[in-house]
Design an enzyme around this catalytic site. Structure first.
Site, PDB file in Angstrom:
ATOM      1  N   HIS A 277      25.334 -39.433   3.182  1.00 58.31           N
ATOM      2  CA  HIS A 277      24.667 -40.300   4.155  1.00 58.31           C
ATOM      3  C   HIS A 277      24.947 -41.777   3.889  1.00 58.31           C
ATOM      4  CE1 HIS A 277      21.420 -41.589   1.349  1.00 58.31           C
ATOM      5  NE2 HIS A 277      21.507 -40.354   0.863  1.00 58.31           N
TER       6      HIS A 277
ATOM      7  N   CYS B  74      21.737 -36.982  -3.482  1.00 54.61           N
ATOM      8  CA  CYS B  74      22.680 -37.000  -2.366  1.00 54.61           C
ATOM      9  C   CYS B  74      23.790 -38.021  -2.622  1.00 54.61           C
ATOM     10  CB  CYS B  74      21.955 -37.341  -1.067  1.00 54.61           C
ATOM     11  SG  CYS B  74      20.836 -36.041  -0.495  1.00 54.61           S
TER      12      CYS B  74
END
Length: 447
Positions: A348, A367
């Site tokens: 992301h 992440c």
């Protein structure tokens, strides 16, 4: 010890002893039934194989035995330590096969079969199971029918070729195999000098190539975590490179392979369990203004209704979902790349883009944060056959409305952990072992 001389001697001796036994049937000409009690505690592959073979001995052919011994000796080129296998016992049983008692023949038969299954697995998937060692590592498991390979290899006198066939053949594996042959003489245990460090790095990363699926795909994203980079690969060539931020040491980014199934513009963020427990609850308990300042909504899981911060029960925090509204200040930034995985991670954007200038970028909660994500998204959309330009995405981002673009999994994603990177010229770049995984693996490999 000269293993080549040993195997040549074994073959010569075997040939001589076979010719000397002309008066009656020798062990090499007989088949014996093995008592089922000898299989107590043995591997399931072993038991299944002998059950289907009516518990008869299978290694009476001298060529099959000698080929297994040769395969063990030559396995050193694939980062296997031959001395960790019972070579002396196998060679002795092979040389003296026609002089063994019936009980000794049966035990030797089991010994050869056990060794076949053991080395077959190590050659195909490595010595170590990273899932057991690390937990957050999703290794590739090839679908190999070891029992079928053994059966066909015995019938065709092709034990050596059968074991050769199950070794990985992909470009990544072969490049590390070449480096291993050059830098890792098995006899040396030096890991302190510059040369010793290189040797260790090549060895542990060669093992890791056995855990990566051989077919990476025509189009894929390659994120080598210690490298802090994301490469977009199209038809074998790197077409784009992005800096990334990976999970901190206490919240490592998992190693896995998957495929992109959607891209979300202006994503909302639902706080995952780890961040919820370790970050949100302590901060919000100390200051209820945390929810407003972070544009966070509290949703009751049972009713689906929003709960005011003053009515929030911190002691029962798992009864709620915590959703951060979309926008430039969202923790995921303005774009999110989804791919199926059991660790609930994704790639992301970020609301703190200044950190990409830092050299050490193990900073996230698991992440992968990517620099210039809209450029990456534009290229993925193009591969997917979707005509969505960066300018169009910029416009949608300004509107701050969440939009989900479904993908057809045409672009794979591989998050890997390689601390020694080999280029096409064979040059090796040593990277920082950011998660301190190399030493533990190396100790297991040399045992």
């Amino acid at each position: 010890m000269n293993w080549k001389k040993m195997i040549i001697g074994a073959l010569v001796f075997s040939a001589c002893t076979t010719n000397q036994n002309n008066l009656g049937l020798t062990n090499a000409e007989k088949t014996y039934k093995i008592e089922k009690t000898l299989f107590f505690g043995k591997d399931n592959n072993m038991v299944d194989f002998y059950t289907k073979n009516d518990f008869e001995t299978i290694w009476k052919d001298s060529l099959n035995r000698s080929q297994l011994i040769s395969a063990i000796i030559d396995s050193r080129y694939d980062a296997v330590l031959p001395e960790k296998y019972p070579l002396a016992q196998l060679i002795k049983a092979h040389n003296n096969y026609n002089y063994l008692s019936i009980a000794e023949v049966k035990k030797a038969d089991i010994h050869f079969t056990e060794t076949f299954f053991r080395i077959a697995k190590q050659l195909s998937t490595g010595k170590i199971n990273p899932k057991k060692m690390y937990g957050d590592w999703e290794p590739y498991h090839p679908e190999i029918d070891y029992k079928k390979i053994l059966k066909e290899s015995l019938e065709n006198n092709s034990i050596y070729d059968g074991l050769e066939e199950i070794k990985p053949k992909n470009k990544l594996y072969l490049s590390y195999k070449k480096a291993f042959a050059k830098y890792v003489p098995i006899t040396s245990k030096d890991t302190l000098s510059e040369e010793g460090l290189l040797r260790k790095k090549v060895w542990v990363n060669f093992e890791r190539t056995k855990w990566i699926q051989p077919n990476l795909g025509d189009h894929y994203v390659w994120v080598n975590l210690p490298e802090y980079q994301l490469h977009l690969i199209e038809n074998g060539a790197i077409v784009d490179t992005h800096k990334v931020i990976i999970g901190k040491k206490s919240r490592r980014t998992p190693v896995l392979s998957s495929a992109f199934n959607s891209i979300i513009l202006n994503p909302k963020w639902t706080v995952p369990p780890t961040i919820l427990k370790k970050d949100l609850v302590p901060k919000a308990s100390a200051n209820l203004g945390y929810f407003a300042s972070n544009r966070m909504r509290i949703i009751d899981k049972k009713t689906g209704k929003q709960v005011a911060p003053e009515n929030w029960n911190a002691g029962n925090y798992n009864a709620y979902r915590y959703v951060q509204e979309s926008g430039s200040s969202n923790s995921l930034g303005q774009i999110k790349f989804n791919f199926p995985n059991k660790h609930m991670v994704y790639i992301h954007d970020t609301n703190n883009r200044t950190r990409f200038v830092e050299k050490y970028r193990a900073l996230s909660s698991g992440c992968v944060r990517v620099e210039d994500p809209f450029r990456l998204a534009e290229k993925i959309f193009k591969i997917e056959g979707k005509n969505i330009s960066k300018a169009e995405m910029d416009t949608l981002a300004v509107e701050a409305k969440t939009k989900n673009f479904s993908l057809n999994k045409k672009v794979n994603v591989h998050q890997v952990y390689l601390t020694a990177v080999i280029n096409d010229a064979g040059e090796i770049q040593i990277l920082n072992d950011v998660y301190s995984l190399d030493n533990k693996l190396y100790k297991q490999l040399i045992q």
